[in-house]
Scaffold this motif. Structure first.
Motif, PDB file in Angstrom:
ATOM      1  N   PRO A 427       0.836  -1.204   0.000  1.00  0.00           N
ATOM      2  CA  PRO A 427       0.000   0.000   0.000  1.00  0.00           C
ATOM      3  C   PRO A 427       0.873   1.256   0.000  1.00  0.00           C
ATOM      4  N   HIS A 428       0.620   2.147  -0.905  1.00  0.00           N
ATOM      5  CA  HIS A 428       1.334   3.428  -0.952  1.00  0.00           C
ATOM      6  C   HIS A 428       0.473   4.402  -1.732  1.00  0.00           C
ATOM      7  N   SER A 429       0.739   5.672  -1.568  1.00  0.00           N
ATOM      8  CA  SER A 429      -0.214   6.668  -2.069  1.00  0.00           C
ATOM      9  C   SER A 429       0.390   7.698  -3.016  1.00  0.00           C
ATOM     10  N   PHE A 430       1.582   7.425  -3.564  1.00  0.00           N
ATOM     11  CA  PHE A 430       2.231   8.442  -4.398  1.00  0.00           C
ATOM     12  C   PHE A 430       1.406   8.744  -5.650  1.00  0.00           C
ATOM     13  N   VAL A 431       1.130  10.026  -5.825  1.00  0.00           N
ATOM     14  CA  VAL A 431       0.450  10.531  -7.015  1.00  0.00           C
ATOM     15  C   VAL A 431       1.414  11.474  -7.721  1.00  0.00           C
ATOM     16  N   ASN A 432       1.703  11.183  -8.960  1.00  0.00           N
ATOM     17  CA  ASN A 432       2.637  12.010  -9.719  1.00  0.00           C
ATOM     18  C   ASN A 432       2.064  13.423  -9.860  1.00  0.00           C
ATOM     19  N   PRO A 433       2.739  14.433  -9.339  1.00  0.00           N
ATOM     20  CA  PRO A 433       2.180  15.788  -9.396  1.00  0.00           C
ATOM     21  C   PRO A 433       2.082  16.324 -10.820  1.00  0.00           C
ATOM     22  N   LEU A 434       2.804  15.707 -11.763  1.00  0.00           N
ATOM     23  CA  LEU A 434       2.762  16.181 -13.153  1.00  0.00           C
ATOM     24  C   LEU A 434       1.639  15.546 -13.952  1.00  0.00           C
ATOM     25  N   THR A 435       1.106  14.409 -13.478  1.00  0.00           N
ATOM     26  CA  THR A 435       0.026  13.746 -14.214  1.00  0.00           C
ATOM     27  C   THR A 435      -1.268  13.662 -13.415  1.00  0.00           C
ATOM     28  N   GLY A 436      -1.166  13.788 -12.094  1.00  0.00           N
ATOM     29  CA  GLY A 436      -2.342  13.651 -11.248  1.00  0.00           C
ATOM     30  C   GLY A 436      -2.783  12.213 -11.067  1.00  0.00           C
ATOM     31  N   LYS A 437      -1.943  11.252 -11.428  1.00  0.00           N
ATOM     32  CA  LYS A 437      -2.304   9.840 -11.354  1.00  0.00           C
ATOM     33  C   LYS A 437      -1.451   9.102 -10.316  1.00  0.00           C
ATOM     34  N   TRP A 438      -2.110   8.146  -9.638  1.00  0.00           N
ATOM     35  CA  TRP A 438      -1.391   7.231  -8.757  1.00  0.00           C
ATOM     36  C   TRP A 438      -0.478   6.351  -9.596  1.00  0.00           C
ATOM     37  N   VAL A 439       0.709   6.086  -9.092  1.00  0.00           N
ATOM     38  CA  VAL A 439       1.661   5.244  -9.818  1.00  0.00           C
ATOM     39  C   VAL A 439       1.856   3.962  -9.012  1.00  0.00           C
ATOM     40  N   PRO A 440       1.539   2.807  -9.587  1.00  0.00           N
ATOM     41  CA  PRO A 440       1.636   1.549  -8.833  1.00  0.00           C
ATOM     42  C   PRO A 440       3.011   1.256  -8.254  1.00  0.00           C
ATOM     43  N   ASN A 441       4.059   1.745  -8.908  1.00  0.00           N
ATOM     44  CA  ASN A 441       5.427   1.554  -8.424  1.00  0.00           C
ATOM     45  C   ASN A 441       6.180   2.869  -8.612  1.00  0.00           C
ATOM     46  N   ALA A 442       6.557   3.501  -7.532  1.00  0.00           N
ATOM     47  CA  ALA A 442       7.224   4.802  -7.621  1.00  0.00           C
ATOM     48  C   ALA A 442       8.391   4.837  -6.647  1.00  0.00           C
ATOM     49  N   PHE A 443       9.567   5.218  -7.171  1.00  0.00           N
ATOM     50  CA  PHE A 443      10.787   5.139  -6.368  1.00  0.00           C
ATOM     51  C   PHE A 443      11.677   6.355  -6.603  1.00  0.00           C
ATOM     52  N   PRO A 444      12.026   7.076  -5.551  1.00  0.00           N
ATOM     53  CA  PRO A 444      13.027   8.134  -5.682  1.00  0.00           C
ATOM     54  C   PRO A 444      14.425   7.536  -5.539  1.00  0.00           C
ATOM     55  N   THR A 445      15.417   8.232  -6.050  1.00  0.00           N
ATOM     56  CA  THR A 445      16.801   7.804  -5.851  1.00  0.00           C
ATOM     57  C   THR A 445      17.336   8.336  -4.524  1.00  0.00           C
ATOM     58  N   PHE A 446      17.006   9.606  -4.228  1.00  0.00           N
ATOM     59  CA  PHE A 446      17.453  10.224  -2.972  1.00  0.00           C
ATOM     60  C   PHE A 446      16.267  10.847  -2.247  1.00  0.00           C
ATOM     61  N   MET A 447      16.330  10.795  -0.948  1.00  0.00           N
ATOM     62  CA  MET A 447      15.327  11.451  -0.116  1.00  0.00           C
ATOM     63  C   MET A 447      15.970  11.765   1.232  1.00  0.00           C
ATOM     64  N   ASN A 448      15.683  12.937   1.747  1.00  0.00           N
ATOM     65  CA  ASN A 448      16.273  13.378   3.018  1.00  0.00           C
ATOM     66  C   ASN A 448      17.791  13.343   2.989  1.00  0.00           C
ATOM     67  N   GLY A 449      18.366  13.633   1.811  1.00  0.00           N
ATOM     68  CA  GLY A 449      19.813  13.692   1.674  1.00  0.00           C
ATOM     69  C   GLY A 449      20.498  12.345   1.674  1.00  0.00           C
ATOM     70  N   LYS A 450      19.732  11.257   1.524  1.00  0.00           N
ATOM     71  CA  LYS A 450      20.317   9.915   1.544  1.00  0.00           C
ATOM     72  C   LYS A 450      19.894   9.123   0.314  1.00  0.00           C
ATOM     73  N   TYR A 451      20.766   8.184  -0.079  1.00  0.00           N
ATOM     74  CA  TYR A 451      20.450   7.270  -1.168  1.00  0.00           C
ATOM     75  C   TYR A 451      19.443   6.250  -0.660  1.00  0.00           C
ATOM     76  N   VAL A 452      18.282   6.178  -1.304  1.00  0.00           N
ATOM     77  CA  VAL A 452      17.209   5.315  -0.787  1.00  0.00           C
ATOM     78  C   VAL A 452      16.691   4.309  -1.804  1.00  0.00           C
ATOM     79  N   LEU A 453      17.100   4.396  -3.041  1.00  0.00           N
ATOM     80  CA  LEU A 453      16.507   3.551  -4.078  1.00  0.00           C
ATOM     81  C   LEU A 453      16.617   2.069  -3.738  1.00  0.00           C
ATOM     82  N   TYR A 454      17.760   1.669  -3.175  1.00  0.00           N
ATOM     83  CA  TYR A 454      17.943   0.242  -2.890  1.00  0.00           C
ATOM     84  C   TYR A 454      17.144  -0.258  -1.701  1.00  0.00           C
ATOM     85  N   ASN A 455      16.433   0.622  -1.033  1.00  0.00           N
ATOM     86  CA  ASN A 455      15.622   0.216   0.119  1.00  0.00           C
ATOM     87  C   ASN A 455      14.290  -0.431  -0.273  1.00  0.00           C
ATOM     88  N   TYR A 456      13.904  -0.327  -1.542  1.00  0.00           N
ATOM     89  CA  TYR A 456      12.560  -0.736  -1.942  1.00  0.00           C
ATOM     90  C   TYR A 456      12.488  -2.171  -2.460  1.00  0.00           C
TER      91      TYR A 456
END
Length: 713
Positions: A427-456
């Motif tokens: 369960p996750h709720s990310f909605v792409n702000p550029l399309t207005g649509k929920w994305v079933p799989n959405a992953f950032p590379t960095f967040m809060n100044g840390k590399y996070v992509l490999y956490n998913y």
């Protein structure tokens, strides 16, 4: 492979059968004595050229199985393993990487782990065949045909010894046919002697090969030989040879290498757009396979009669395991150019080394969007499970997976203001702000100044994450089966690399300004052009359909696979419909960078070697590079990543310069604990050492066997 393949089918393969040369699985350098009856054929103009054509088949081996990436890309700074651990010992340098071929009984994850002996065996197989051509083709009366056949044989022998030298150091030098004698008494040449043989063979090839691609695309030419001769001369002046290369004049080697590079650069200009080399592959034997930039390629086509033992399996290695983690929203199939076997997972370094705003090469290399091609759940269920609104529900062809290639100092996603990120099965709720649509799989590379992509990743272990943004250089939409062989050629050398060879020579000469000027030419090609749509994406999947840029429709386009790819009404999609749903022709450029839409040209030009880009400064700081030479050498290797990512030679190049250990420790978390200086050489295969005998037929002692082995193994 339109042209060379005809020669291979009609002549070379039958010649090889007549000659009885053996496969790599048989005894070292063994040849069947049956070749004696065909000596006269090799001295004939037609026979010699057919046999020389057969040499091209040897290079296909490099891309036919797991060794393609295991011995060239693993254990370095650019890639680590995903959740699949087939070739793990080559990445982690643990005790399974030793002189014995790693099998399940010895700790391999499965039977497909690349054998230590694989490259050794196959290179000597090619060398044995080249020796046969060199020995007999010298008697061909027609000078032009004689030089063509000899030039190709010298080139392959030089190339194979070059690969052996890069991996093992000094090796056995066999330069004459064995004439049916199975020899077991050999002398190991020194590194100096081995590299001298490489240089000599490339020199001969350079003198004999014509300048034109007389066999068609894929022909080895004078410029192919010049490129590798320059690399060999550069190697002699590199760190791994420092203990013995002092007797060779540095200026002479480097000046010659620069001159050879200039010759190649002049005769083999860069493709106009970086797209053309890989992403805009439109089908078998497409026009981009004939680009002047391509100096050497392993040729492939869709004719099964020319495939031989090794097809093109490279499409399996660079995609994330999307069919596993996507929650069913993205199904795999031949309509997506890559299979999701997730062997090569880019490291944090690899994402960070690019200027994600101005370097178009990043967006023409990484596949950041997979389209939603299967209705896994109803709108009502998605809304209830993920806390979104009904009008935010995506449809077939919307974003199914996105990777946000942002920077470490990008704080737009801190606190997840657009909804929580996650996989399709969570369960996750990310909605792409550029399309207005929920994305079933959405992953950032960095967040809060840390590399996070490999956490998913599904495993929850960052060392075996199956979630990553992969590259597209092997994508092939011409495959007619989900797991069928690919048909595109595999580029092994191009003049884009020649620029970087020249630049490194200039660095070693202390001409840092000249090196920047040379690299700026490549970076100019990598800039966004005026009017270019920065949000557009494509790759070799386009070969699937003529209407979307392919040369012809895939023969399976109208098939409707059972149990896959259904729309929200439950109707099954044809492969063509699944292709359109999967290939959105969009990337995440604007979501990743946060800049306003623009079609202005970008600028990647570096004004001075004392003012390197911010991405480079961060990397140089991380590895403690100091002094102009150290900084510039590492800068060249950063640029090699940006230009040549995934192009099959990273381990060889890092070992050559002595940068392997430092950069692997800094940027590859799985390699870092074990990698040591001894790993700049591979172990000599024990199965070869165990067959060695004295001249009188007695076996070697344990101490004598140990003397054959590289230090530390």
């Amino acid at each position: 492979m339109r042209y060379i393949s005809k020669t291979l089918v009609c002549g070379a393969l039958s010649m090889l059968a007549l000659l009885g040369t053996t496969s790599c699985g048989e005894d070292f350098l063994k040849e069947d004595a049956g070749h004696k009856v065909t000596d006269a054929l090799l001295e004939d103009e037609t026979g010699a050229l057919k046999m020389a054509a057969g040499l091209y088949g040897n290079i296909r081996w490099h891309f036919g199985y797991e060794w393609a990436y295991g011995i060239t890309l693993y254990g370095c700074d650019e890639f680590t393993n995903g959740a699949d651990l087939t070739s793990e010992p080559w990445n982690t340098y643990d005790n399974r990487l030793n002189p014995l071929d790693c099998t399940p009984a010895l700790g391999a994850a499965n039977k497909n782990c690349p054998a230590v002996s694989a490259l050794w065996d196959e290179m000597y197989y090619g060398i044995a065949t080249a020796n046969l051509v060199i020995d007999k083709a010298v008697n061909v009366k027609n000078e032009e045909s004689r030089n063509k056949a000899l030039g190709e044989a010298y080139f392959l022998r030089g190339y194979n010894y070059y690969r052996l030298f890069c991996q093992y150091g000094g090796v056995v030098l066999q330069t004459e046919p064995s004439n049916g004698v199975v020899k077991k008494n050999f002398t190991r040449a020194s590194e100096e002697e081995t590299l001298a043989q490489v240089i000599s063979d490339f020199e001969q090839a350079y003198l004999m090969l014509p300048t034109n691609k007389w066999r068609g695309n894929g022909t080895w030419t004078k410029y192919t030989a010049a490129h590798f001769l320059a690399k060999a001369l550069l190697y002699r002046q590199s760190e791994r040879c420092a203990s013995w290369a002092g007797k060779y004049d540095k200026s002479t080697d480097l000046n010659r290498a620069v001159s050879l590079c200039d010759e190649v650069i002049s005769a083999c200009p860069l493709a106009p757009d970086y797209w053309d080399l890989y992403a805009k592959w439109t089908g078998v034997d497409c026009k981009n396979e004939g680009l002047s930039e391509i100096l050497m390629a392993a040729e492939h086509n869709e004719d099964n009669t020319t495939q031989g033992r090794f097809g093109n399996r490279t499409y399996n290695y660079f995609d994330p395991q999307f069919s596993n983690f996507s929650g069913g929203w993205v199904q795999r199939g031949q309509y997506i150019g890559g299979m999701d076997f997730q062997r090569c997972r880019p490291t944090e370094y690899t994402y960070s080394v690019f200027d994600n705003v101005n370097d178009a090469r990043m967006w023409k290399t990484f596949k950041t969007v997979y389209g939603l091609n299967h209705a896994q759940a109803t709108t009502e269920k998605v809304v209830a499970d993920n806390g979104i609104k009904a009008d935010q529900m995506p449809g077939i062809g919307d974003e199914g997976i996105i990777f946000i290639l942002n920077k470490k100092d990008d704080h737009r996603f801190d606190g997840e203001p657009y909804g929580t990120f996650g996989r399709g099965g969570q369960p996750h709720s990310f909605v792409n702000p550029l399309t207005g649509k929920w994305v079933p799989n959405a992953f950032p590379t960095f967040m809060n100044g840390k590399y996070v992509l490999y956490n998913y990743g599904v495993s929850g272990n960052t060392a075996t994450s199956n979630v990553f943004c992969g590259i597209n250089k092997t994508a092939d939409g011409s495959r007619t089966g989900e797991k069928g062989d690919a048909h595109r050629d595999v580029i092994m050398a191009r003049s884009g690399e020649t620029y970087l060879v020249k630049a490194e020579c200039q660095v070693r000469q202390g001409d840092y300004a000249g090196a920047i000027k040379t690299i700026n030419t490549l970076r100019a090609r990598g800039q966004w052009k005026d009017g270019e749509d920065r949000s557009y994406y494509t790759d070799g999947s386009m070969a699937f359909l003529k209407a979307d840029g392919g040369d012809k429709d895939n023969s399976t386009a109208n098939n409707t696979p059972p149990k896959k790819n259904k729309d929200f009404s439950g109707k099954g999609l044809t492969n063509a419909e699944a292709y359109y749903a999967s290939m959105t022709h969009k990337n995440t450029y604007y979501l990743s960078t946060g800049i306003a839409e623009t079609k202005a040209a970008s600028d990647l030009q570096i004004k001075s070697y004392t003012q390197l880009p911010a991405e480079d400064e961060a990397i140089l700081s991380a590895i403690g590079a100091s002094g102009d030479y150290d900084r510039m050498l590492n800068f060249v290797f950063n640029e090699r990543t940006r230009e040549l990512l995934g192009e099959w030679n990273r381990w060889d190049e890092l070992a050559r310069t002595g940068l392997l250990v430092k950069r692997a420790k800094a940027f590859n978390p799985e390699a870092a604990p074990n990698v040591q200086d001894r790993h700049m050489y591979r172990p000599i295969p024990q199965k070869f050492i165990d067959t060695l005998q004295h001249e009188d037929g007695t076996n070697l002692s344990d101490d004598e066997k140990k003397a054959w082995q590289n230090p530390g193994y």
